[in-house]
Each structure stands twice: as C-alpha cells, then as structure tokens.
Design an enzyme around this catalytic site. Structure first.
Site, PDB file in Angstrom:
ATOM      1  N   GLU A  49      27.230 -59.639 -52.010  1.00 10.52           N
ATOM      2  CA  GLU A  49      25.894 -59.497 -51.436  1.00 10.52           C
ATOM      3  C   GLU A  49      25.780 -58.063 -50.933  1.00 10.52           C
ATOM      4  OE1 GLU A  49      25.330 -62.331 -48.340  1.00 10.52           O
ATOM      5  OE2 GLU A  49      25.625 -64.065 -49.636  1.00 10.52           O
ATOM      6  N   ASP A  60      20.254 -60.658 -38.097  1.00 11.26           N
ATOM      7  CA  ASP A  60      21.577 -60.053 -38.029  1.00 11.26           C
ATOM      8  C   ASP A  60      21.986 -59.696 -36.609  1.00 11.26           C
ATOM      9  OD1 ASP A  60      22.385 -59.901 -40.846  1.00 11.26           O
ATOM     10  OD2 ASP A  60      20.569 -58.697 -41.052  1.00 11.26           O
ATOM     11  N   TYR A 175      22.854 -70.956 -49.439  1.00 16.06           N
ATOM     12  CA  TYR A 175      23.583 -70.261 -48.375  1.00 16.06           C
ATOM     13  C   TYR A 175      23.367 -71.051 -47.089  1.00 16.06           C
ATOM     14  CZ  TYR A 175      25.161 -66.141 -45.636  1.00 16.06           C
ATOM     15  OH  TYR A 175      25.821 -65.280 -44.805  1.00 16.06           O
TER      16      TYR A 175
END
Length: 270
Positions: A49, A60, A175
């Site tokens: 990725e 994040d 994911y």
C-alpha cells in the site's frame, strides 16, 4: 485475474497470509521512498500500500501524519506518486500495489485523469478512506470499470446491517480496521479479531486483511493465523522518522519488513 486476486490465490494455496506493507510516497524524500518501495518485495512484502500524501489524513495517527508532512515538505504530489509507481513497475511486474489515501487530491487531479494514469502506471487498486459506498458513482464505479480494484475499510463499529452496503462493489480484499481509532493505535485482542473475521466471512468471499496497531513479528504471526492478510504501516514508518540518514531509513524499513515476513510465513507451520 488481477494481480491482487492472483497473489491472494497463490498464498491460499501455500496456506499462509499476505504481508501487506504501507509506506507514504515521498517520505522522507522521493529517492529514499523509491528505494524503500523497490526493496519491499525482496524483503518479503506480498502486497504494497502506497500512501498518497495529504494535508489532513484524518484516519491516521501521529506516525503517518508526520510521514505526510515530511512527504509534502519534500514536494511530493500525486503526479510524482504515479511516477514512483511507474519506476517501481520497471523492475517488478508481479507485486500488487494499492494506492491509499483521501479523495481530495484525486478530486483536484481530476477523477478520469487519475484513473487513466493510475491504470497506465501499474496501480492495482485503491483504498480511499473518506469515500463511502453512497458515493460509488464518483470514484469506485469508474475505477472498477477501468480494472482497478476498490478496497473498502470495515471497522468494529460496522454492524451487520451496514456491512452489505459497505461491501457493495468491493473488490481485491477487505481491509478490517481492528481498533476503533487511528493508525498506530493499540492492538485489538485476538479474540476480538477472530470474532470479526468470522462475522466478515458471513458477508463476503473476498480475502480479509487486518490492520491498525500491528507492530511486531509476533503480533503479525498471531493475526496471520486468523486472517488472509496482515497490514503494517506505522511501525515501518517509525524507522523512517528515527533514521539519521537515507540509507538508515531504507535499511530500517526493510529489516523490519523481513522480520515481519518471517513471522507471517511461519505462523501456520505446525
């Protein structure tokens, strides 16, 4: 079959999970980032990725936020990220590569242009964190029509009522974000992960990769016994942040990648 389908099918035959590695394009510089990218497959990464730097990466944690800041400070942009993929593909035609990030840079670049150039460069799939399935027509549908997989995030708070909607149009792999938090957060319990994987398998036949909070070969091995893929990002990026030289950054990332790969590969060996 796509590169992602091929890779996960091969690993299923080998009875092992994929090591999925995340790094941010252009961190800490274009040349160092490219050296890391080129070295990851040889160090054991099965899927890569590659983060598209953005000023507001809201999913994040601190490590990847700082990676974005370093990359943007080094003048990394979406055009350079696509060029990095082209350079990677000159020496590697087999390793699946997924671009991960947020919709704003793609929107500014132009969706049709981005999709065409990503496909031409050798990108295999997209993870766009802030594009819910209600907006499939804006990016997911045209990307898949061009042959790019569109990978969805699911979380501990994605209930059985919501899952079919989230998974609608998904391809490549799913994911699973194992913690209700940002990247680099504390790891989930194995019991929780096992329950989540069991629940997800009721809704999809796609491979399931687990990420967020996995930092060590031991943690990676434990997840590899339960899931089809193990995603590691912040722990790799910490080596870039702590490096004194570009060579040290490359060596640190690739050494940890090799250790993680060893853990994943031995996880299901009796």
């Amino acid at each position: 079959m796509s590169r992602l389908q091929t890779r996960f099918a091969e690993l299923k035959e080998q009875n092992r999970a994929a090591l999925v590695t995340f790094v941010t394009a252009g961190d800490p510089s274009y040349d160092t980032s490219l050296a890391i990218l080129k070295g990851l497959p040889g160090a054991g990464a099965d899927v890569i990725e590659l983060g598209m730097p953005f000023t507001d990466p809201m999913a994040d944690g601190p490590a990847i936020q700082l990676a974005n800041i370093r990359a943007l400070g080094a003048k990394q942009n979406l055009a350079k990220t696509l060029q990095m993929v082209r350079e990677f593909r000159k020496g590697n035609s087999e390793t699946p590569l997924v671009l991960m990030g947020y919709f704003n840079p793609i929107h500014m670049y132009g969706v049709p242009r981005f999709i065409a150039e990503a496909k031409e460069a050798g990108v295999d799939g997209l993870i766009v964190v802030d594009m819910p399935p209600e907006h499939n027509a804006e990016l997911c549908d045209p990307a898949q029509a061009a042959g790019l997989d569109f990978i969805r995030l699911t979380t501990p708070t994605t209930d059985d009522g919501r899952l079919p909607t989230v998974l609608n149009g998904s391809s490549g792999f799913v994911y699973y974000v194992s913690v209700a938090g940002v990247t680099g957060a504390g790891a989930a319990t194995l019991e929780h992960v096992e329950e989540a994987v069991t629940r997800l398998r009721r809704h999809t036949d796609l491979p399931i990769s687990i990420g967020f909070g996995i930092r060590t070969p031991e943690q990676a091995a434990a997840i590899a016994r339960l899931a089809d893929g193990v995603v590691v990002g912040s722990a790799l990026i910490d080596h870039i942040a702590n490096a004194s030289t570009p060579d040290q950054a490359v060596e640190g990332v690739l050494s940890l990648c090799a250790a993680l790969s060893d853990g994943v590969r031995k996880a299901r060996v009796s």
